[in-house]
Scaffold this motif. Sequence first.
Motif, PDB file in Angstrom:
ATOM      1  N   GLY A 112       4.896  -3.670   4.675  1.00 16.45           N
ATOM      2  CA  GLY A 112       3.452  -3.448   3.479  1.00 16.45           C
ATOM      3  C   GLY A 112       3.274  -2.166   2.958  1.00 16.45           C
ATOM      4  O   GLY A 112       1.809  -1.974   2.571  1.00 16.45           O
ATOM      5  N   TYR A 113       3.859  -1.161   3.564  1.00 17.49           N
ATOM      6  CA  TYR A 113       3.858   0.032   3.021  1.00 17.49           C
ATOM      7  C   TYR A 113       4.681   0.772   2.783  1.00 17.49           C
ATOM      8  O   TYR A 113       6.205   0.021   2.847  1.00 17.49           O
ATOM      9  CB  TYR A 113       2.611   0.526   4.080  1.00 17.49           C
ATOM     10  CG  TYR A 113       1.974   0.498   4.937  1.00 17.49           C
ATOM     11  CD1 TYR A 113       0.441   0.829   4.602  1.00 17.49           C
ATOM     12  CD2 TYR A 113       1.533  -0.818   5.925  1.00 17.49           C
ATOM     13  CE1 TYR A 113      -0.978   0.717   5.077  1.00 17.49           C
ATOM     14  CE2 TYR A 113       0.695  -1.044   6.832  1.00 17.49           C
ATOM     15  CZ  TYR A 113      -0.929  -0.702   6.495  1.00 17.49           C
ATOM     16  OH  TYR A 113      -1.259  -1.154   6.350  1.00 17.49           O
ATOM     17  N   ARG A 114       4.657   1.758   1.786  1.00 15.65           N
ATOM     18  CA  ARG A 114       5.631   2.311   1.622  1.00 15.65           C
ATOM     19  C   ARG A 114       5.060   3.668   1.243  1.00 15.65           C
ATOM     20  O   ARG A 114       3.990   4.551   1.444  1.00 15.65           O
ATOM     21  CB  ARG A 114       5.821   2.150  -0.279  1.00 15.65           C
ATOM     22  CG  ARG A 114       7.602   2.666  -0.172  1.00 15.65           C
ATOM     23  CD  ARG A 114       7.080   3.003  -1.409  1.00 15.65           C
ATOM     24  NE  ARG A 114       8.579   4.093  -2.515  1.00 15.65           N
ATOM     25  CZ  ARG A 114       8.769   4.279  -3.352  1.00 15.65           C
ATOM     26  NH1 ARG A 114       8.757   4.097  -4.548  1.00 15.65           N
ATOM     27  NH2 ARG A 114       9.646   5.476  -3.759  1.00 15.65           N
ATOM     28  N   VAL A 115       5.377   5.332   2.346  1.00 17.20           N
ATOM     29  CA  VAL A 115       5.885   6.305   2.659  1.00 17.20           C
ATOM     30  C   VAL A 115       6.095   7.302   1.484  1.00 17.20           C
ATOM     31  O   VAL A 115       7.526   6.830   1.890  1.00 17.20           O
ATOM     32  CB  VAL A 115       5.747   6.555   4.066  1.00 17.20           C
ATOM     33  CG1 VAL A 115       5.031   7.653   4.409  1.00 17.20           C
ATOM     34  CG2 VAL A 115       5.441   5.564   5.378  1.00 17.20           C
ATOM     35  N   VAL A 116       5.809   8.141   1.267  1.00 20.48           N
ATOM     36  CA  VAL A 116       6.396   8.977  -0.223  1.00 20.48           C
ATOM     37  C   VAL A 116       5.721  10.211   0.358  1.00 20.48           C
ATOM     38  O   VAL A 116       4.651  10.454   0.680  1.00 20.48           O
ATOM     39  CB  VAL A 116       6.042   8.063  -1.608  1.00 20.48           C
ATOM     40  CG1 VAL A 116       6.887   9.179  -2.067  1.00 20.48           C
ATOM     41  CG2 VAL A 116       6.478   7.139  -1.782  1.00 20.48           C
ATOM     42  N   LYS A 159      -0.894  -0.057  -6.551  1.00 24.02           N
ATOM     43  CA  LYS A 159      -3.230  -0.109  -7.114  1.00 24.02           C
ATOM     44  C   LYS A 159      -3.472   0.373  -5.602  1.00 24.02           C
ATOM     45  O   LYS A 159      -4.853   1.125  -6.025  1.00 24.02           O
ATOM     46  CB  LYS A 159      -3.613  -1.556  -7.140  1.00 24.02           C
ATOM     47  CG  LYS A 159      -2.719  -1.585  -8.756  1.00 24.02           C
ATOM     48  CD  LYS A 159      -3.692  -0.518  -9.711  1.00 24.02           C
ATOM     49  CE  LYS A 159      -2.533  -1.193 -10.799  1.00 24.02           C
ATOM     50  NZ  LYS A 159      -3.552  -0.495 -12.450  1.00 24.02           N
ATOM     51  N   LYS A 160      -3.182   0.028  -4.404  1.00 20.55           N
ATOM     52  CA  LYS A 160      -3.046   0.485  -3.183  1.00 20.55           C
ATOM     53  C   LYS A 160      -2.994   1.908  -2.672  1.00 20.55           C
ATOM     54  O   LYS A 160      -1.652   1.931  -2.404  1.00 20.55           O
ATOM     55  CB  LYS A 160      -3.920  -0.331  -2.705  1.00 20.55           C
ATOM     56  CG  LYS A 160      -4.434  -1.915  -2.588  1.00 20.55           C
ATOM     57  CD  LYS A 160      -4.414  -2.822  -1.994  1.00 20.55           C
ATOM     58  CE  LYS A 160      -3.161  -3.704  -1.334  1.00 20.55           C
ATOM     59  NZ  LYS A 160      -3.132  -4.675  -0.706  1.00 20.55           N
ATOM     60  N   THR A 219       0.931  -1.338  -0.448  1.00 17.35           N
ATOM     61  CA  THR A 219       0.107  -0.267  -0.556  1.00 17.35           C
ATOM     62  C   THR A 219       0.937   1.029   0.063  1.00 17.35           C
ATOM     63  O   THR A 219       2.126   1.362   1.038  1.00 17.35           O
ATOM     64  CB  THR A 219      -1.137   0.094   1.413  1.00 17.35           C
ATOM     65  OG1 THR A 219      -1.434  -1.224   1.343  1.00 17.35           O
ATOM     66  CG2 THR A 219      -1.807   1.629   1.126  1.00 17.35           C
ATOM     67  N   LEU A 220       1.302   2.149  -0.848  1.00 16.66           N
ATOM     68  CA  LEU A 220       1.896   3.753  -1.093  1.00 16.66           C
ATOM     69  C   LEU A 220       1.137   4.724  -0.351  1.00 16.66           C
ATOM     70  O   LEU A 220      -0.303   4.662  -0.452  1.00 16.66           O
ATOM     71  CB  LEU A 220       1.797   3.451  -2.190  1.00 16.66           C
ATOM     72  CG  LEU A 220       2.715   4.581  -2.896  1.00 16.66           C
ATOM     73  CD1 LEU A 220       2.251   6.301  -2.237  1.00 16.66           C
ATOM     74  CD2 LEU A 220       4.329   4.870  -2.221  1.00 16.66           C
TER      75      LEU A 220
END
Length: 369
Positions: free
Chosen positions: A154-158, A181-182, A83-84
Amino acid sequence: MLLSIILFSSLAFSFILKGSYENIFIVLATMSFYKQVIVNKNYKSLIYGVLISFIGVNLVISFIFKDYIVIKEVQPVKEKEETLVLLVSEGENKNYNIKERSTQIYYEEGYKGMITGISNLYNYKSYYSKLGFSEFKHKAEEIAEKLRHSLGNGYRVVNSYMYSKPYFEYSVESIIEQGYKKIIICPLFMTEGTDYEVFMNRYEQLNLTSMNIADVEVLEPFYNANNLAQLYKDEILKNIRKSEEDSGVLLIGLHNKNNLEQDILFREKIKEYIEASENDIDIQIKLPLLENNKKDIIKSGEELLEYGIKTLYVVAPTSTIDTMYTRHLVNSILEELDMGDTKFYYIDPPDKINTLVDTLYTKIILMQI
């Protein structure tokens, strides 16, 4: 006529540029003035020079200096399961950047910027001259880093920005190209004010559904964050209890930047928390607006003095990350506050970033349940 235009255009550019460019235009303006006024003694064309230069330089700011954000159609290389989390905030370069500030004027003021461009850029330049450098991106990255740690795998933070690089649209473009996509978009705004509206307009223009990106969530701003209001309450009371004196508190709102109703709602919440938590010390609280009228704040401070308070606390709780603009406004108020023997302090909770991260984390996790 030409010398008059060169004179006033050079003056205008010297007001908004820095470094060697500023010096070049100062020299050019000086030479033009000497030739036009001292040597030729031609005063008649000066007024036309002012008007043409004013219009011309403002047009340059609106259409040449600003960054043009152009999105190209991209195709994902491979779909990612992560999840982005995309953080979106105003954005502000460490040093004065005329292109980014011109971009901000364009988006915030639209066609009005063709009249106010010179004065706005001059003001931004003066903020940097007086206050040094901006810590905005440093704090935004601190939020991102702590949120990455909290969310884990499970997450990427930008991070992305509305008025600074990387621009929001380019970040979205990169996200799609990488196959995410998420997507959870987190606007780091206190209320649904000017900058939030700019964000929503630009977000809607992206039309992500046409790119087969349907799983996108946009979080609300922070004006409903009870833990953030509690943080301000705790920090204010900590300072007041330490002084053990009857105190006054100015909870200052941002009229021009924020949604006024939501701004007031958040400050009222802090006030209620303070009044419910402290009975032993007399605390007088006012809720003036920062940009509305400085006299309003001075008047509020003077009204508090009538209660015999000895300490006045100034708090601007409705800004998530302080920009040079908000720092300038607060500093100008502190400089103008003259309360005789009354002591006054500015309160900015040191744990604010952690609380913002906790709020984001809770919202994101609840969204996944």
